[in-house]
Design a protein around this motif. Structure first.
Motif, PDB file in Angstrom:
ATOM      1  N   TYR A   6       0.854  -1.196   0.000  1.00 12.88           N
ATOM      2  CA  TYR A   6       0.000   0.000   0.000  1.00 12.88           C
ATOM      3  C   TYR A   6       0.883   1.236   0.000  1.00 12.88           C
ATOM      4  O   TYR A   6       1.826   1.329   0.780  1.00 12.88           O
ATOM      5  CB  TYR A   6      -0.887   0.041   1.252  1.00 12.88           C
ATOM      6  CG  TYR A   6      -1.485  -1.287   1.633  1.00 12.88           C
ATOM      7  CD1 TYR A   6      -2.652  -1.751   1.032  1.00 12.88           C
ATOM      8  CD2 TYR A   6      -0.872  -2.091   2.580  1.00 12.88           C
ATOM      9  CE1 TYR A   6      -3.184  -2.975   1.365  1.00 12.88           C
ATOM     10  CE2 TYR A   6      -1.401  -3.315   2.929  1.00 12.88           C
ATOM     11  CZ  TYR A   6      -2.558  -3.760   2.324  1.00 12.88           C
ATOM     12  OH  TYR A   6      -3.075  -4.976   2.671  1.00 12.88           O
ATOM     13  N   LEU A   7       0.556   2.179  -0.876  1.00 12.63           N
ATOM     14  CA  LEU A   7       1.319   3.432  -0.924  1.00 12.63           C
ATOM     15  C   LEU A   7       0.361   4.599  -0.689  1.00 12.63           C
ATOM     16  O   LEU A   7      -0.636   4.742  -1.394  1.00 12.63           O
ATOM     17  CB  LEU A   7       2.013   3.582  -2.286  1.00 12.63           C
ATOM     18  CG  LEU A   7       2.796   4.872  -2.516  1.00 12.63           C
ATOM     19  CD1 LEU A   7       3.984   4.982  -1.562  1.00 12.63           C
ATOM     20  CD2 LEU A   7       3.289   4.956  -3.963  1.00 12.63           C
ATOM     21  N   PHE A   8       0.657   5.399   0.328  1.00 10.84           N
ATOM     22  CA  PHE A   8      -0.168   6.563   0.637  1.00 10.84           C
ATOM     23  C   PHE A   8       0.657   7.827   0.386  1.00 10.84           C
ATOM     24  O   PHE A   8       1.837   7.872   0.746  1.00 10.84           O
ATOM     25  CB  PHE A   8      -0.613   6.544   2.100  1.00 10.84           C
ATOM     26  CG  PHE A   8      -1.572   5.432   2.425  1.00 10.84           C
ATOM     27  CD1 PHE A   8      -2.937   5.629   2.336  1.00 10.84           C
ATOM     28  CD2 PHE A   8      -1.106   4.190   2.811  1.00 10.84           C
ATOM     29  CE1 PHE A   8      -3.824   4.609   2.628  1.00 10.84           C
ATOM     30  CE2 PHE A   8      -1.988   3.159   3.104  1.00 10.84           C
ATOM     31  CZ  PHE A   8      -3.346   3.364   3.009  1.00 10.84           C
ATOM     32  N   CYS A   9       0.022   8.807  -0.218  1.00 10.36           N
ATOM     33  CA  CYS A   9       0.725  10.071  -0.490  1.00 10.36           C
ATOM     34  C   CYS A   9      -0.156  11.224  -0.022  1.00 10.36           C
ATOM     35  O   CYS A   9      -1.317  11.323  -0.444  1.00 10.36           O
ATOM     36  CB  CYS A   9       0.990  10.248  -1.982  1.00 10.36           C
ATOM     37  SG  CYS A   9       1.822   8.856  -2.747  1.00 10.36           S
ATOM     38  N   ASP A  10       0.391  12.051   0.843  1.00 15.88           N
ATOM     39  CA  ASP A  10      -0.368  13.209   1.324  1.00 15.88           C
ATOM     40  C   ASP A  10       0.122  14.447   0.572  1.00 15.88           C
ATOM     41  O   ASP A  10       1.237  14.906   0.787  1.00 15.88           O
ATOM     42  CB  ASP A  10      -0.155  13.371   2.837  1.00 15.88           C
ATOM     43  CG  ASP A  10      -1.041  14.451   3.424  1.00 15.88           C
ATOM     44  OD1 ASP A  10      -1.988  14.893   2.739  1.00 15.88           O
ATOM     45  OD2 ASP A  10      -0.793  14.859   4.577  1.00 15.88           O
TER      46      ASP A  10
END
Lengths: 275, 233
Positions: free
Chosen positions: A178-182
């Motif tokens: 899983y890759l999260f980018c804010d």
């Protein structure tokens, strides 16, 4: 899955092989008397770049931090591959987090380490690789994000775009699921922002991971929004893709997305072309 | 916070580097200022004592005795610890606080790393070497007193040395080091707490550093009183 091995980058186009990865059901979160999230349900699928958009104060960051487990929610559930996050033990949660890569708005690189050391950090913490193996792996991902000449730079010596690329390299070095980018584009010039957007989309395809991006950059929405969740006042006001967002007549979405004259014209042209 | 600090420990291969780095930052990096202050304050204590002994019936070697007692019992463990609350404490609060503000602690947590164990535990272990700094402060304080005494012409070297050796109670050293260990724990944990759990931006990092210094000093002074009451009375 097997039938798609020859075309791993096209995996998400085949609806039969899409595997649901993150499922959010009826999520509530409040701080004191202020209700921030008021019952959000959605899914984020593997191999897609999923965008969460909305105005400032709409609850995007709180939603993302709930997904990451940095904030606990009052009601509802978040499932990763069918595992309900709130039902996991602390150790299971930490194990799950080891499968998560995160790109923070300000990059959040450790300022006491060089860029290469930052990238190797997850490997040092979670693998038994030798120093040479870690350096080799860091070299591969730094090349992947076009930072092959920045190994020995400190984060403070790198530009905003380089810091974002280094943060992406650190996020993907341990092959996350899983890759999260804010807000990966915040503070970047438009050209660098497009480079970062394209890089995230390419990585999502290559690694076949679930990517969730929190953004209010409309260029990103139009460029890489394979799934878009629009939040307003803590509620999911709309859900679709970069293709359907042109056609939607949802007034809340159109007010936000097409607030500039340029985007209004683009939308008009798109609709005329497709009629 | 302290219980959480021991959960899910960081790999030893990583932790040993963190501990060595913190020993360098917190202990080795403080030796210069500790030595400087100890030497000169030791000298001042001796001069003040010598100037206040005006009665010719009081033997001159009492200057050395008073200097030793002041430095070993209070000046080195307590006074230096309050100075270290300013130097080391504000360093710990501001470095951890900046990591909080710039989301570096969030990054650790997202990776599944116990931030408290990774950031605070090495500082606690590193500061267990703090008594070595205090031992150096004791030695240099007495040495500074000797230099001031002899070169200022207050007593002879022989009188000073006789005074320093007179009525020596070994338990006073034990008492001083018990205090030092307690103060070392306070120096590591209170500033870490204020840095780790701070909210806000750069301005709040500054405020947290100040608050951490105030609370560490207050706790050092309070525990100094309690420990003295318990151990010496």
């Amino acid at each position: 899955m097997d039938q798609c091995h020859d075309h791993p980058f096209k995996l998400y186009f085949n609806p039969n092989v899409i595997k649901l990865m993150i499922e959010v059901k009826d999520l509530y979160k409040s701080f004191g008397d202020a209700d921030i999230l008021k019952g959000i349900s959605t899914t984020f699928e593997k191999g897609k770049t999923n965008l969460i958009i909305g105005q400032s104060g709409s609850g995007k960051t709180v939603f993302l931090k709930c997904l990451l487990g940095l904030f606990s929610h009052e009601r509802g559930s978040i499932s990763y591959d069918g595992k309900v996050y709130s039902q996991l033990t602390e150790d299971q949660k930490r194990d799950l987090r080891a499968e998560i890569g995160m790109v923070f708005q300000g990059s959040a690189l450790f300022d006491s380490m060089t860029i290469a050391e930052n990238v190797m950090f997850p490997l040092r913490m979670f693998t038994n690789m030798s120093k040479a193996e870690m350096e080799e792996r860091a070299d591969v991902v730094l090349k992947r994000v076009n930072l092959s000449d920045a190994h020995h730079k400190m984060p403070s010596e790198a530009s905003g775009g380089m810091q974002k690329r280094a943060a992406i390299a650190r996020a993907i070095v341990n092959n996350p699921k899983y890759l999260f980018c804010d807000e990966p584009n915040s503070g970047l010039d438009p050209k660098t922002a497009i480079v970062i957007d394209n890089l995230i989309q390419e990585i999502t395809d290559e690694y076949n991971i679930v990517t969730v991006i929190n953004s209010h950059d409309m260029n990103s929405v139009m460029e890489i929004g394979e799934k878009i969740v629009f939040l307003k006042d803590g509620l999911k006001a709309w859900e679709g893709s970069k293709h359907t967002i042109f056609k939607t007549d949802n007034a809340v979405v159109t007010d936000f997305v097409y607030s500039s004259n340029l985007f209004k014209k683009v939308r008009k042209m798109y609709i005329e072309e497709n009629q | 916070m302290i219980r959480e600090m021991f959960r899910k420990p960081t790999k030893w291969s990583v932790m040993k580097h963190l501990i060595l780095k913190d020993i360098d930052d917190l202990i080795i990096g403080s030796l210069g200022i500790v030595a400087f202050i100890a030497f000169f304050v030791g000298g001042v204590v001796t001069i003040q004592t010598a100037l206040n002994i005006s009665n010719p019936l009081i033997p001159k070697y009492l200057v050395g005795f008073a200097t030793r007692q002041s430095i070993i019992l209070e000046f080195a463990p307590t006074f230096i610890s309050i100075i270290m609350a300013g130097k080391v404490g504000s360093f710990i609060t501001s470095s951890i606080g900046t990591m909080r503000v710039t989301e570096q602690i969030d990054a650790l947590e997202v990776m599944g790393i116990n931030g408290l164990n990774y950031l605070v535990f090495p500082k606690v272990i590193a500061l267990m070497l703090y008594p070595f700094a205090i031992a150096i402060a004791m030695f240099l304080g007495i040495l500074g007193g000797m230099a001031a005494c002899v070169y200022g012409g207050f007593t002879s070297l022989e009188d000073y040395i006789i005074g320093v050796q007179m009525d020596f109670t070994p338990f006073h050293i034990t008492y001083a080091f018990i205090k030092t260990f307690v103060f070392a724990f306070l120096l590591a944990t209170i500033p870490s707490f204020h840095g780790y759990f701070m909210k806000g931006g750069a301005l709040e990092v500054g405020k947290a550093s100040t608050t951490a210094f105030v609370w560490t000093s207050v706790m050092i002074i309070l525990l100094n009183y309690i420990l003295t009451q318990m151990l010496l009375s």
